[in-house]
Every structure is written in structure tokens, then in C-alpha cells.
Design an enzyme around this catalytic site. Structure first.
Site, PDB file in Angstrom:
ATOM      1  N   SER A  52       0.868  -1.174   0.000  1.00 17.77           N
ATOM      2  CA  SER A  52       0.000   0.000   0.000  1.00 17.77           C
ATOM      3  C   SER A  52       0.904   1.223   0.000  1.00 17.77           C
ATOM      4  O   SER A  52       2.120   1.109   0.164  1.00 17.77           O
ATOM      5  CB  SER A  52      -0.903  -0.008   1.242  1.00 17.77           C
ATOM      6  OG  SER A  52      -1.673  -1.194   1.246  1.00 17.77           O
TER       7      SER A  52
ATOM      8  N   ASP B 155      -0.362  -0.732  -4.489  1.00 12.80           N
ATOM      9  CA  ASP B 155      -1.806  -0.907  -4.321  1.00 12.80           C
ATOM     10  C   ASP B 155      -2.514   0.424  -4.052  1.00 12.80           C
ATOM     11  O   ASP B 155      -2.016   1.257  -3.281  1.00 12.80           O
ATOM     12  CB  ASP B 155      -2.024  -1.872  -3.135  1.00 12.80           C
ATOM     13  CG  ASP B 155      -3.335  -2.618  -3.237  1.00 12.80           C
ATOM     14  OD1 ASP B 155      -3.820  -2.799  -4.371  1.00 12.80           O
ATOM     15  OD2 ASP B 155      -3.867  -3.024  -2.182  1.00 12.80           O
TER      16      ASP B 155
ATOM     17  N   ASP C 286      -5.721   4.413  -8.358  1.00 14.06           N
ATOM     18  CA  ASP C 286      -7.104   4.309  -7.882  1.00 14.06           C
ATOM     19  C   ASP C 286      -7.756   5.688  -7.922  1.00 14.06           C
ATOM     20  O   ASP C 286      -7.662   6.466  -6.983  1.00 14.06           O
ATOM     21  CB  ASP C 286      -7.133   3.736  -6.462  1.00 14.06           C
ATOM     22  CG  ASP C 286      -8.566   3.575  -5.961  1.00 14.06           C
ATOM     23  OD1 ASP C 286      -9.497   4.025  -6.663  1.00 14.06           O
ATOM     24  OD2 ASP C 286      -8.750   2.999  -4.873  1.00 14.06           O
TER      25      ASP C 286
END
Ligand code: 13P
Length: 291
Positions: free
Chosen positions: A50, A82, A104
Site C-alpha cells: 500500500s 496498491d 485508484d
């Protein structure tokens, strides 16, 4: 050749009807345990970081660990960033040597999600053999710096998914289908595997183009995992379970050996517990023996 991007191992997974496990790690110990498990099971694997742990250790350190461990492992290993919402950090990780990047922008309006995702795709493809993951709809729960209330989570529309993948040029795609980050609040979470199957058919039905990702692996019942696998899930993300394993194993060891001051023994215990958890996932995803 052990250094691979995510798309290449996921294409093989989709062809062979298994899935690749993608495990979030925060430190060297978990990194080693994930690769140990993959080697023991002869499975391709994706190690994920992450954004917070990636920034904490630094991209150079993460990539140095990755290269050191993956280059000597006899199985394909991908290093994935991520849920990154910052375009500049996506580019930094691509430059440093990550082999899969997830931009994202799923909380952005649709057109802005396309714009940001395409910018990262174009950049990563210009840098080298790096695949890019994007998301449409939103996954509920908390993952690192991303928080989505369960009642705000939105499922991906199949027709829009096809357009999203085409307009962005994505390599792998995460459509929201009802899975959630963290521990599921009910025993039988409402997961739309039919939606995943429809999207997979529409995108990959006439030849594999953009394999699909399932987020929120922790706590999914095994029969759900099998249904999602059959529906075309080619990468399953697992994060919370490994965090719990690390903390619970450390706590258990320290409680049982309160007078011992040998950190190496704690590490061996934690690494072993993590390796076993990852091996169990590899079995459920049917990727053992596929490397
Ligand atoms: P869990 O934390 O629920 O396993 O989800 C992991 C994930 O999807 C990371 O992207």
C-alpha cells in the site's frame, strides 16, 4: 525469469482457470514469508505494498528487497503498488522498479477517473514492462488511505467497464462487485459474482485482453472464492488477514515467552505463521504447481 508484471501471470491464470494471490506486505519479514510460500507451493505470486508502507520504507528499499528476493526465487514474482491515488507517486514507483501499478481514481467522477488512469497507463507503458490496474465503482471498507463507507460503495456497470478499459488502455481491471476491504461485517456478504462473470465475458470473451482483479479477499468464504474464480477473477487481493496474522503471531509468541529477549525467534514464528496463511490462499486459488 522471476521478475514479471501482473498481467502476464494473470493471462496464464485465466487460461489455466486458477488465480494469482496478491498479498499486501508492510515489511521484510512478510515479504520473505510470501515468497517462501510461493516457492514452496511452486506458484506465481504478487507482492503488494500500500502507499503508506511504500513511503515509509521508500521505493528504492522496496524495490531492492523485491529484486533481491525475486531474482533468486524459482517462481514468477510481481511487485504491485496498491490503491495509489497520487499520479506522481504512481510514476515514482514505476521509475523505481515496481512491475504493476494501481492508480485508484475510483472516487473521482467517471471522466476524471479515465483521464487519471490513462495518464498512468501511458506513463508506465513508456517506462517499460509495467502493467497497470485501475478500478471502477468503489470497494467498501478501509485500505490504507482509502476509506469508503459501505453504503457509499458502488458496483461497476458492465457496459461502462468495457468502455473504461478501452478508453484507458488498462492491463488489468478491478470492477467493484460488492467485496469490501477489512473484515466482513456479516457471515454471508452480498457479492455479485454474476456481475464479475458478465464483465469478464464482455472484456475477455473473445480472447484475453484485460484480466480481472478481486479486492477484499480477507474473510471471503471459500465457496465464494470458488465462485469468483469460476467467474473470471484472476488476481485476489489479501491484506487484512496478513496484518492480523503478523500482530496475533507476535503477541502469541511474546505472551508465551515473556522472559525471552531474542527478536530473531519472534521473527521466525511470525514468518512461519504468515507463510502458512499465504500457502492456504494459494491452495484455495488453485495456483499451486502452476509456476
Ligand atoms: P482485504 O484487506 O479485505 O484482504 O483486502 C485487500 C485488498 O483488496 C487490497 O487491495
Amino acid at each position: 525469469m522471476s521478475i514479471v508484471n501482473a498481467k502476464e501471470i494473470m493471462v496464464e491464470a485465466l487460461k489455466g482457470k486458477y488465480a494469482v494471490g496478491a498479498f499486501n506486505v508492510t515489511d521484510l519479514l512478510q515479504f520473505e514469508a510470501v515468497i517462501d510460500a510461493a516457492v514452496e507451493k511452486k506458484a506465481p505470486v504478487i507482492v503488494q505494498t500500500s502507499v503508506k508502507p511504500s513511503k515509509f520504507l521508500g521505493t528504492k528499499m522496496m524495490v531492492a528487497i523485491y529484486r533481491t528476493l525475486a531474482e533468486s526465487a524459482p517462481v514468477p514474482v510481481c511487485l504491485h503498488l496498491d490503491h495509489c491515488t497520487e499520479i506522481d507517486y504512481c510514476k515514482k514507483c514505476a521509475d523505481a522498479g515496481y512491475t504493476n501499478i494501481m492508480i485508484d481514481a475510483s472516487k473521482q467522477p467517471y471522466e476524471e477517473n479515465i483521464r487519471q488512469t490513462k495518464e498512468v497507463v501511458d506513463y508506465c507503458h513508456s517506462v517499460g514492462n509495467i502493467s497497470v490496474e485501475g478500478e471502477l465503482g468503489t470497494v467498501g471498507g478501509v485500505e490504507d488511505q482509502i476509506k469508503v463507507a459501505e453504503d457509499e460503495a458502488q458496483l461497476a456497470n458492465p457496459q461502462q467497464s468495457v468502455e473504461f478499459v478501452e478508453r484507458t488502455g488498462l492491463d488489468i481491471f478491478a470492477p467493484a462487485i460488492g467485496t469490501a476491504h477489512g473484515v466482513y461485517k456479516t457471515k454471508n456478504p452480498k457479492i455479485d459474482w454474476d456481475r464479475l462473470a458478465t464483465i469478464n465475458k464482455m472484456i475477455n470473451g473473445n480472447g484475453i485482453k484485460t484480466p480481472l482483479v478481486v479486492h477484499g479477499g480477507t474473510g471471503l468464504p471459500e465457496d465464494y472464492i470458488k465462485k469468483l474464480l469460476a467467474a473470471g477473477g484472476a488476481k485476489f487481493n489479501v491484506s487484512t488477514e496478513l496484518k492480523h496474522t503478523l500482530i496475533d503471531a507476535k503477541y502469541e509468541y511474546i505472551c508465551a515467552h515473556r522472559d525471552e529477549y531474542d527478536p530473531g525467534k519472534i521473527d521466525v514464528f511470525v514468518r512461519d505463521a504468515t507463510r502458512k496463511a499465504v500457502m492456504h490462499w494459494i491452495d484455495m486459488l488453485e495456483s499451486a504447481g502452476k509456476a
